[in-house]
Design a protein around this motif. Sequence first.
Motif, PDB file in Angstrom:
ATOM      1  N   ALA A 159      80.497 -42.856 -31.074  1.00  0.00           N
ATOM      2  CA  ALA A 159      79.511 -41.830 -31.450  1.00  0.00           C
ATOM      3  C   ALA A 159      78.091 -42.356 -31.277  1.00  0.00           C
ATOM      4  CB  ALA A 159      79.744 -41.368 -32.885  1.00  0.00           C
ATOM      5  N   LEU A 160      77.863 -43.612 -31.639  1.00  0.00           N
ATOM      6  CA  LEU A 160      76.546 -44.223 -31.477  1.00  0.00           C
ATOM      7  C   LEU A 160      76.185 -44.308 -29.999  1.00  0.00           C
ATOM      8  CD1 LEU A 160      74.134 -45.611 -32.884  1.00  0.00           C
ATOM      9  CD2 LEU A 160      75.388 -47.762 -32.669  1.00  0.00           C
ATOM     10  N   ALA A 200      77.358 -42.450 -27.558  1.00  0.00           N
ATOM     11  CA  ALA A 200      77.142 -41.082 -27.070  1.00  0.00           C
ATOM     12  C   ALA A 200      75.769 -40.553 -27.480  1.00  0.00           C
ATOM     13  CB  ALA A 200      78.246 -40.158 -27.576  1.00  0.00           C
ATOM     14  N   GLU A 201      75.287 -40.974 -28.638  1.00  0.00           N
ATOM     15  CA  GLU A 201      73.973 -40.540 -29.112  1.00  0.00           C
ATOM     16  C   GLU A 201      72.855 -41.078 -28.207  1.00  0.00           C
ATOM     17  OE1 GLU A 201      71.464 -38.382 -31.427  1.00  0.00           O
ATOM     18  OE2 GLU A 201      73.639 -38.435 -31.681  1.00  0.00           O
ATOM     19  N   TYR A 202      73.019 -42.286 -27.704  1.00  0.00           N
ATOM     20  CA  TYR A 202      71.989 -42.905 -26.867  1.00  0.00           C
ATOM     21  C   TYR A 202      72.228 -42.680 -25.376  1.00  0.00           C
ATOM     22  CZ  TYR A 202      69.649 -45.125 -30.727  1.00  0.00           C
ATOM     23  OH  TYR A 202      68.929 -45.344 -31.872  1.00  0.00           O
ATOM     24  N   THR A 205      72.274 -40.847 -22.216  1.00  0.00           N
ATOM     25  CA  THR A 205      71.562 -39.622 -21.845  1.00  0.00           C
ATOM     26  C   THR A 205      72.044 -39.016 -20.537  1.00  0.00           C
ATOM     27  OG1 THR A 205      69.838 -40.956 -20.813  1.00  0.00           O
ATOM     28  CG2 THR A 205      69.471 -40.271 -23.096  1.00  0.00           C
ATOM     29  N   PHE A 252      67.846 -47.943 -27.466  1.00  0.00           N
ATOM     30  CA  PHE A 252      68.840 -48.476 -28.389  1.00  0.00           C
ATOM     31  C   PHE A 252      68.370 -49.808 -28.966  1.00  0.00           C
ATOM     32  CE2 PHE A 252      72.376 -51.289 -29.286  1.00  0.00           C
ATOM     33  CZ  PHE A 252      73.130 -50.530 -30.155  1.00  0.00           C
ATOM     34  N   ASP A 290      65.423 -49.556 -31.325  1.00  0.00           N
ATOM     35  CA  ASP A 290      65.800 -49.029 -32.634  1.00  0.00           C
ATOM     36  C   ASP A 290      66.555 -50.035 -33.495  1.00  0.00           C
ATOM     37  OD1 ASP A 290      64.605 -46.640 -31.970  1.00  0.00           O
ATOM     38  OD2 ASP A 290      66.485 -45.573 -31.574  1.00  0.00           O
TER      39      ASP A 290
END
Length: 106
Positions: free
Chosen positions: A36-37, A39-41, A43, A61, A64
């Motif tokens: 999930a992490l 997939a969040e980053y 693009t 990533f 952050d």
Amino acid sequence: HAEGEGEGEDEGEDNEQERLDPDSIDDAEIDSFLAALFAEYATVKDNRGNPLMNNPACRRFFRDFALGDPDSIITTADLHYSDEIERQSDLHFRYDLSSGEAKRGL
């Protein structure tokens, strides 16, 4: 304090520490969190819709999450990203990607 009032607080702290014990986390939960992490980053996507992380996303990533000097960490990440994207491009068939897809991101 009323009698027994402090006991509940200590017990609550113990339960919280048990809940935060990294050894108690199931591997499937960790894998799910990391997917999930990612997939969040990530693009960009391959032709089948799977997430790929390009270099700007990789830099975000590390910006952050980096501890210490982010510029130094991002520079190192850039070097590793470049090596890995080249390897993936060279071996795109092993990753079930076309040559173009392999260049989009990791």
